[in-house]
Design an enzyme around this catalytic site. Structure first.
Site, PDB file in Angstrom:
ATOM      1  N   ASN A 118       0.801  -1.219   0.000  1.00 55.22           N
ATOM      2  CA  ASN A 118       0.000   0.000   0.000  1.00 55.22           C
ATOM      3  C   ASN A 118       0.832   1.267   0.000  1.00 55.22           C
ATOM      4  O   ASN A 118       0.324   2.333   0.304  1.00 55.22           O
ATOM      5  CB  ASN A 118      -0.979   0.030   1.183  1.00 55.22           C
ATOM      6  CG  ASN A 118      -1.943  -1.120   1.142  1.00 55.22           C
ATOM      7  OD1 ASN A 118      -2.334  -1.572   0.078  1.00 55.22           O
ATOM      8  ND2 ASN A 118      -2.298  -1.622   2.305  1.00 55.22           N
ATOM      9  N   CYS A 119       2.112   1.184  -0.297  1.00 57.30           N
ATOM     10  CA  CYS A 119       2.950   2.376  -0.436  1.00 57.30           C
ATOM     11  C   CYS A 119       3.276   2.556  -1.906  1.00 57.30           C
ATOM     12  O   CYS A 119       3.764   1.635  -2.551  1.00 57.30           O
ATOM     13  CB  CYS A 119       4.250   2.231   0.361  1.00 57.30           C
ATOM     14  SG  CYS A 119       4.050   2.504   2.123  1.00 57.30           S
ATOM     15  N   LEU A 120       3.006   3.729  -2.429  1.00 55.99           N
ATOM     16  CA  LEU A 120       3.278   4.002  -3.842  1.00 55.99           C
ATOM     17  C   LEU A 120       4.752   4.189  -4.070  1.00 55.99           C
ATOM     18  O   LEU A 120       5.513   4.564  -3.267  1.00 55.99           O
ATOM     19  CB  LEU A 120       2.515   5.267  -4.274  1.00 55.99           C
ATOM     20  CG  LEU A 120       1.007   5.191  -4.093  1.00 55.99           C
ATOM     21  CD1 LEU A 120       0.400   6.536  -4.432  1.00 55.99           C
ATOM     22  CD2 LEU A 120       0.394   4.106  -4.928  1.00 55.99           C
TER      23      LEU A 120
END
Length: 115
Positions: A113-115
């Site tokens: 969930n981290c770009l």
């Protein structure tokens, strides 16, 4: 780090990195790896940084994943207290994206969930 920034030479040992600077094999992590990565990024680490890095490594050992930002804030709050368990505090220690930076320095994969 070598010219292609995908390899760390630590003495006679070589540690490979992916294109974003994360270790390809988290088992190759040592504190020396963190020091070299931090130096390459222009970061100076003190005991506050190391406390967070150690927490994240323990989290990874237990859950087999690096914590994303919300989980990181909660982990730090539960372990180190309200003052340190705030996004603003983590941003002062690890500008840009604390969850990503800590995971990279801790030798762990990029948090989901981290770009």
């Amino acid at each position: 780090m070598t010219e292609d920034n995908r390899r760390l030479d630590i003495g006679d040992h070589c540690v490979m990195l992916d294109e974003e600077g994360y270790l390809l094999d988290p088992a190759e992590w040592t504190p020396a790896v963190t020091r070299i990565l931090a130096e390459h990024e222009g970061r100076t680490l003190d005991e506050r940084h190391w406390a967070i890095i150690e927490l994240v490594r323990a989290f990874y050992e237990r859950y087999e994943m690096a914590p994303a930002m919300r989980a990181l804030v909660k982990l730090v709050r539960q372990s180190l207290g309200e003052e340190q368990g705030r996004s603003v505090y983590l941003m002062t220690l690890f500008p840009e994206s604390p969850a990503r930076v800590v995971a990279r320095l801790a030798g762990l994969p990029k948090p989901t969930n981290c770009l």
